[in-house]
Design a protein around this motif. Sequence first.
Motif, PDB file in Angstrom:
ATOM      1  N   UNK A   1     -11.108 -14.837 -84.669  1.00 17.15           N
ATOM      2  CA  UNK A   1     -12.439 -15.371 -84.987  1.00 17.15           C
ATOM      3  C   UNK A   1     -13.451 -14.752 -84.032  1.00 17.15           C
ATOM      4  N   UNK A   2     -14.520 -14.214 -84.590  1.00 14.36           N
ATOM      5  CA  UNK A   2     -15.564 -13.597 -83.759  1.00 14.36           C
ATOM      6  C   UNK A   2     -16.213 -14.649 -82.866  1.00 14.36           C
ATOM      7  N   UNK A   3     -16.487 -14.272 -81.646  1.00 11.83           N
ATOM      8  CA  UNK A   3     -17.105 -15.161 -80.666  1.00 11.83           C
ATOM      9  C   UNK A   3     -18.430 -14.565 -80.207  1.00 11.83           C
ATOM     10  N   UNK A   4     -19.411 -15.408 -80.033  1.00 10.75           N
ATOM     11  CA  UNK A   4     -20.679 -14.944 -79.479  1.00 10.75           C
ATOM     12  C   UNK A   4     -20.679 -15.198 -77.970  1.00 10.75           C
ATOM     13  N   UNK A   5     -21.479 -14.457 -77.240  1.00 11.86           N
ATOM     14  CA  UNK A   5     -21.581 -14.719 -75.803  1.00 11.86           C
ATOM     15  C   UNK A   5     -22.062 -16.144 -75.503  1.00 11.86           C
ATOM     16  N   UNK A   6     -22.957 -16.683 -76.309  1.00 14.34           N
ATOM     17  CA  UNK A   6     -23.460 -18.042 -76.059  1.00 14.34           C
ATOM     18  C   UNK A   6     -22.343 -19.061 -76.232  1.00 14.34           C
ATOM     19  N   UNK A   7     -21.587 -18.960 -77.314  1.00 15.09           N
ATOM     20  CA  UNK A   7     -20.457 -19.872 -77.556  1.00 15.09           C
ATOM     21  C   UNK A   7     -19.433 -19.729 -76.433  1.00 15.09           C
ATOM     22  N   UNK A   8     -19.149 -18.482 -76.065  1.00 13.99           N
ATOM     23  CA  UNK A   8     -18.188 -18.219 -74.985  1.00 13.99           C
ATOM     24  C   UNK A   8     -18.663 -18.857 -73.688  1.00 13.99           C
ATOM     25  N   UNK A   9     -19.923 -18.644 -73.358  1.00  9.86           N
ATOM     26  CA  UNK A   9     -20.483 -19.223 -72.135  1.00  9.86           C
ATOM     27  C   UNK A   9     -20.378 -20.742 -72.165  1.00  9.86           C
ATOM     28  N   UNK A  10     -20.805 -21.359 -73.253  1.00  9.34           N
ATOM     29  CA  UNK A  10     -20.796 -22.826 -73.337  1.00  9.34           C
ATOM     30  C   UNK A  10     -19.386 -23.380 -73.165  1.00  9.34           C
ATOM     31  N   UNK A  11     -18.421 -22.753 -73.809  1.00  8.65           N
ATOM     32  CA  UNK A  11     -17.038 -23.235 -73.745  1.00  8.65           C
ATOM     33  C   UNK A  11     -16.456 -23.067 -72.341  1.00  8.65           C
ATOM     34  N   UNK A  12     -16.550 -21.866 -71.810  1.00 12.62           N
ATOM     35  CA  UNK A  12     -15.960 -21.603 -70.490  1.00 12.62           C
ATOM     36  C   UNK A  12     -16.728 -22.317 -69.385  1.00 12.62           C
ATOM     37  N   UNK A  13     -18.024 -22.442 -69.555  1.00 13.40           N
ATOM     38  CA  UNK A  13     -18.859 -23.131 -68.579  1.00 13.40           C
ATOM     39  C   UNK A  13     -18.472 -24.609 -68.459  1.00 13.40           C
ATOM     40  N   UNK A  14     -18.119 -25.221 -69.575  1.00 11.36           N
ATOM     41  CA  UNK A  14     -17.682 -26.624 -69.551  1.00 11.36           C
ATOM     42  C   UNK A  14     -16.473 -26.786 -68.621  1.00 11.36           C
ATOM     43  N   UNK A  15     -15.530 -25.875 -68.713  1.00 10.71           N
ATOM     44  CA  UNK A  15     -14.322 -25.937 -67.876  1.00 10.71           C
ATOM     45  C   UNK A  15     -14.667 -25.638 -66.419  1.00 10.71           C
ATOM     46  N   UNK A  16     -15.457 -24.599 -66.195  1.00 17.80           N
ATOM     47  CA  UNK A  16     -15.834 -24.218 -64.828  1.00 17.80           C
ATOM     48  C   UNK A  16     -16.567 -25.359 -64.131  1.00 17.80           C
ATOM     49  N   UNK A  17     -17.510 -25.963 -64.813  1.00 21.72           N
ATOM     50  CA  UNK A  17     -18.293 -27.048 -64.187  1.00 21.72           C
ATOM     51  C   UNK A  17     -17.412 -28.227 -63.805  1.00 21.72           C
ATOM     52  N   UNK A  18     -16.434 -28.551 -64.610  1.00 20.81           N
ATOM     53  CA  UNK A  18     -15.516 -29.638 -64.258  1.00 20.81           C
ATOM     54  C   UNK A  18     -14.711 -29.279 -63.016  1.00 20.81           C
ATOM     55  N   UNK A  19     -14.236 -28.053 -62.956  1.00 19.93           N
ATOM     56  CA  UNK A  19     -13.450 -27.623 -61.792  1.00 19.93           C
ATOM     57  C   UNK A  19     -14.322 -27.556 -60.540  1.00 19.93           C
TER      58      UNK A  19
END
Length: 176
Positions: free
Chosen positions: A155-173
Amino acid sequence: MESNPLNPILETYEVSIECFKMAKKAVLERQQALIADDYKWLNQPNAQQNIAKTATEVSDLFVFSLWAAFERFIITYLQTKAIGLQKTVVPMTLANPLSEYVQKEMEYWTPKDILDLLKNVQSIDKNAIGKAKQILEYRNWIAHGKDMKKTSSVKAMTPIYTYQTLNEIVNILLLN
């Protein structure tokens, strides 16, 4: 491990989007005014399509870059946590070598295994891990030459979607 490594990449992506908008505008103005200039690509009849194609390629590179920064952040985060294990290992003479070994070996863990490990962090939404695995699949597709035989499963991913998803995990950590 104080700052989020994804933010500078997102900011750079946003600047690149503005640059592509300016390039498209330059093509339109060039075509309308018929002004001679040094930019040969402006004179090409398919300049707009070339800009769109380039923007897509650049977006894929930003997804790749976001993933790389995320992966390095996670490995460094886990290595830092492994240092704390030294205090709990008995006998003490084993603590240092064990901690050093675990930290060294983390560099070779697969990203999928690392994501599976993060499922154990209760504050991280399991859906976010699932989305991160989809991003990983897309990142792998980019990294291995965009095999067109595998496009149906990726599935194609956009940088914005990628940022939002990975950022959620990073911020929790970052909070832990």
